[in-house]
Write a protein that holds these residues in place. Structure first.
Motif, PDB file in Angstrom:
ATOM      1  N   THR A  20      48.317  41.651  13.698  1.00 40.18           N
ATOM      2  CA  THR A  20      49.067  42.904  13.821  1.00 40.18           C
ATOM      3  C   THR A  20      48.904  43.801  12.601  1.00 40.18           C
ATOM      4  O   THR A  20      49.416  44.919  12.588  1.00 40.18           O
ATOM      5  N   LEU A  21      48.201  43.321  11.588  1.00 48.44           N
ATOM      6  CA  LEU A  21      47.954  44.115  10.387  1.00 48.44           C
ATOM      7  C   LEU A  21      46.465  44.387  10.235  1.00 48.44           C
ATOM      8  O   LEU A  21      45.628  43.614  10.692  1.00 48.44           O
ATOM      9  N   GLY A  22      46.143  45.487   9.564  1.00 47.79           N
ATOM     10  CA  GLY A  22      44.750  45.881   9.418  1.00 47.79           C
ATOM     11  C   GLY A  22      44.105  45.453   8.118  1.00 47.79           C
ATOM     12  O   GLY A  22      42.959  45.837   7.852  1.00 47.79           O
ATOM     13  N   ASN A  23      44.804  44.670   7.291  1.00 47.81           N
ATOM     14  CA  ASN A  23      44.266  44.301   5.973  1.00 47.81           C
ATOM     15  C   ASN A  23      42.893  43.642   6.066  1.00 47.81           C
ATOM     16  O   ASN A  23      41.951  44.019   5.354  1.00 47.81           O
ATOM     17  N   GLY A  24      42.779  42.628   6.933  1.00 45.78           N
ATOM     18  CA  GLY A  24      41.527  41.896   7.026  1.00 45.78           C
ATOM     19  C   GLY A  24      40.379  42.772   7.479  1.00 45.78           C
ATOM     20  O   GLY A  24      39.293  42.769   6.885  1.00 45.78           O
ATOM     21  N   LEU A  25      40.602  43.550   8.545  1.00 41.69           N
ATOM     22  CA  LEU A  25      39.549  44.425   9.054  1.00 41.69           C
ATOM     23  C   LEU A  25      39.171  45.495   8.037  1.00 41.69           C
ATOM     24  O   LEU A  25      37.996  45.853   7.908  1.00 41.69           O
ATOM     25  N   ASN A  44      46.254  38.738   0.344  1.00 41.76           N
ATOM     26  CA  ASN A  44      46.845  37.456   0.692  1.00 41.76           C
ATOM     27  C   ASN A  44      46.395  37.038   2.089  1.00 41.76           C
ATOM     28  O   ASN A  44      46.343  37.853   3.009  1.00 41.76           O
ATOM     29  N   SER A  45      46.077  35.754   2.252  1.00 47.41           N
ATOM     30  CA  SER A  45      45.578  35.260   3.543  1.00 47.41           C
ATOM     31  C   SER A  45      46.537  35.559   4.684  1.00 47.41           C
ATOM     32  O   SER A  45      46.112  35.785   5.821  1.00 47.41           O
ATOM     33  N   GLN A  46      47.834  35.556   4.395  1.00 42.64           N
ATOM     34  CA  GLN A  46      48.833  35.812   5.435  1.00 42.64           C
ATOM     35  C   GLN A  46      48.613  37.177   6.075  1.00 42.64           C
ATOM     36  O   GLN A  46      48.786  37.341   7.289  1.00 42.64           O
TER      37      GLN A  46
END
Length: 502
Positions: A434-439, A426-428
């Motif tokens: 503060t979250l590592g999802n994108g990286l 999810n884009s959010q």
């Protein structure tokens, strides 16, 4: 006669001292000359600094987040950039800077690229003054405040007005460097790794009107990071053999045998292997026997049930289904762990590792939910369910990688990845600082493809975008509140004491 002459000489008035030899002139003239000289020196110094600043970056970013300059990751990329890139801002510079503090920050960041690379040029075209400019790019749909990024290879654009968003704490986040560096990479890269998104197996969400399993937020990030993303309707189209990664996201309809045959052939790659399939699961999916049997052959068990957290200290929200995985392998998580970031994987599906090695196939768990998680089965009585003592507990798999080559120890392999949470894309969460999802997910795709130019950059908070760090603020306070007033006072007293004796 001699006596009269002496008397006359005695009564004669003293000879008046020349003004030019007087103390008044010496000190007053010196002060005037010093003032004139000081003004001349200041003017010359200002001219020299302006000239030097055109050749060397002399700007000083005193903000606590470094919001007016690009980071070392971008600087490293610019050092090896060998393709000329032009960044054309479609607005008047002065008007844009005066539009607001956020656009001023964006312009400063943008111009910082040109200061660090001879292959980057920046110019401004006011569309109100030059409306025919857009006719040169009929397919780009250019509007005021867009930035056209172009090279001899390809062109892309972004809007200055889209460089900011809100963080979880309500702060304003700047994505300026992320988007600018990504745009440069996109137009300068010689080849773009191809990523195919499989379509045709998901129902439409009645509330949003989009296909269930839509990951457009993630594919937008891939496109911005120099990936060539396309859709493939597996039931009617063949997979492009140049595709590096296929994505199958949260299908709600089962695949046919002929569809699975296409996946098999793609992964086998005429015996060369070297391909990748990302299967993204969701706890709300129905059972899909054909697809689940295919994944089981790769050692991946897609079970039924929602993974939830029982440990209050590991919860990131009041919703127990927002589970946090542990990094069991650093193959994709080095950058994330270096930044001390954790991931969140909402509404994760229960998955199992069926085997570690089976002939020419091996499996490994890259992300794992803690032993404190439980599994809620679809047929459970939620009113009487013992949430703290479930029948199935962790640890459970959050990300499984299955590798297959000519032998179990082959260096060139094809991989099937099974991700427990569709919502983790999810884009959010992908765009969160503060979250590592994108990286993590972008880093995984970078490592699985020859996309060596991609740069992973975090957004910057600009809530207090002019706020200095405490150390910088202390230095400036000492200089301007302590040292400078004392110097001025001392100079004034010295001049006053000298002048009172003139």
């Amino acid at each position: 006669m001699g006596i009269r002459r002496k008397k006359a000489e005695k009564g004669q008035s003293p000879k008046k001292e020349s003004f030019f030899k007087s103390r008044k002139f010496r000190y007053g003239g010196f002060a005037t000359a010093f003032t004139v000289l000081f003004v001349v020196v200041v003017i010359l110094l200002n001219v020299m600094v302006n000239a030097l600043n055109n050749a060397v970056d002399l700007s000083l970013d005193i903000t606590s987040e470094g919001t007016f300059q690009i980071t070392q990751d971008s600087l490293d990329y610019l050092e090896q950039l060998d393709t000329p890139v032009e960044m054309i801002v479609l607005s008047d510079r002065d008007e844009t800077v005066n539009y607001g503090k956020y656009l001023a920050q964006a312009i400063n960041v943008l111009e910082d690229y040109a200061k660090h690379s001879d292959n980057i040029t920046v110019r401004y075209v006011d569309l109100y003054q030059n409306p025919t400019f857009v006719s040169q790019y009929p397919d780009m749909d250019l509007t005021p405040y867009d930035v056209l990024v172009t090279s001899e290879l390809r062109s892309t654009k972004f809007s200055l007005l889209s460089l900011y968003g809100y963080g979880e704490d309500g702060s304003i986040m700047s994505y300026a460097e992320q988007i600018m560096t990504s745009s440069i990479i996109q137009v300068a890269s010689k080849e773009l790794p191809k990523v195919g998104v499989i379509t045709g197996f998901a129902d439409t969400d009645s509330t949003t009107g989009t296909a269930i399993g839509d990951i457009s937020g993630f594919t937008d990030i891939l496109t911005a990071n120099a990936f060539d993303v396309y859709e493939v309707a597996l039931m009617t189209e063949d997979i492009d053999p140049e595709t590096e990664i296929l994505i199958l996201s949260a299908p709600t309809r089962d695949l046919r045998e002929e569809d699975l045959k296409k996946l098999d052939d793609y992964l086998y790659n005429n015996g060369e292997f070297g391909k990748n399939l990302f299967y993204i699961a969701d706890a709300t999916q129905p059972e899909l026997p054909n697809l689940e049997a295919f994944l089981a052959e790769w050692g991946i068990g897609i079970e039924t049930g929602l993974v939830y957290e029982t440990d209050l200290s590991r919860m990131v929200t009041q919703d127990v289904s927002y589970v946090v995985p542990n990094y069991t392998d650093d193959v994709f998580s080095k950058t994330v762990q270096a930044n001390n970031l954790f991931m969140v994987m909402p509404y994760s599906r229960y998955m199992t590792q069926l085997f570690e090695t089976n002939e020419n196939t091996t499996t490994e768990v890259l992300l794992e939910f803690a032993s404190s998680v439980g599994v809620l089965k679809p047929d459970a009585d939620t009113e009487n369910f013992d949430w703290q003592n479930p029948e199935i507990t962790g640890p459970t798999a959050a990300l499984i990688r299955a590798k297959r080559g000519q032998t179990a120890s082959s260096e060139t392999v094809s991989s099937v990845f099974a991700v427990a949470s569709y919502d983790s894309f999810n884009s959010q969460y992908l765009n969160s600082s503060t979250l590592g999802n994108g990286l993590y997910w972008l880093g995984a795709f970078n490592q699985l493809t020859p996309n060596e130019n991609s740069v992973e950059i975090l957004p910057v908070s600009v809530l207090n975008y002019l706020g200095m760090s405490s150390q910088t603020a202390l230095i400036y306070a000492v200089l301007f509140i302590g040292v400078l007033p004392v110097v001025i006072l001392g100079t004034g007293i010295t001049v006053w004491l000298r002048r009172r004796h003139l």
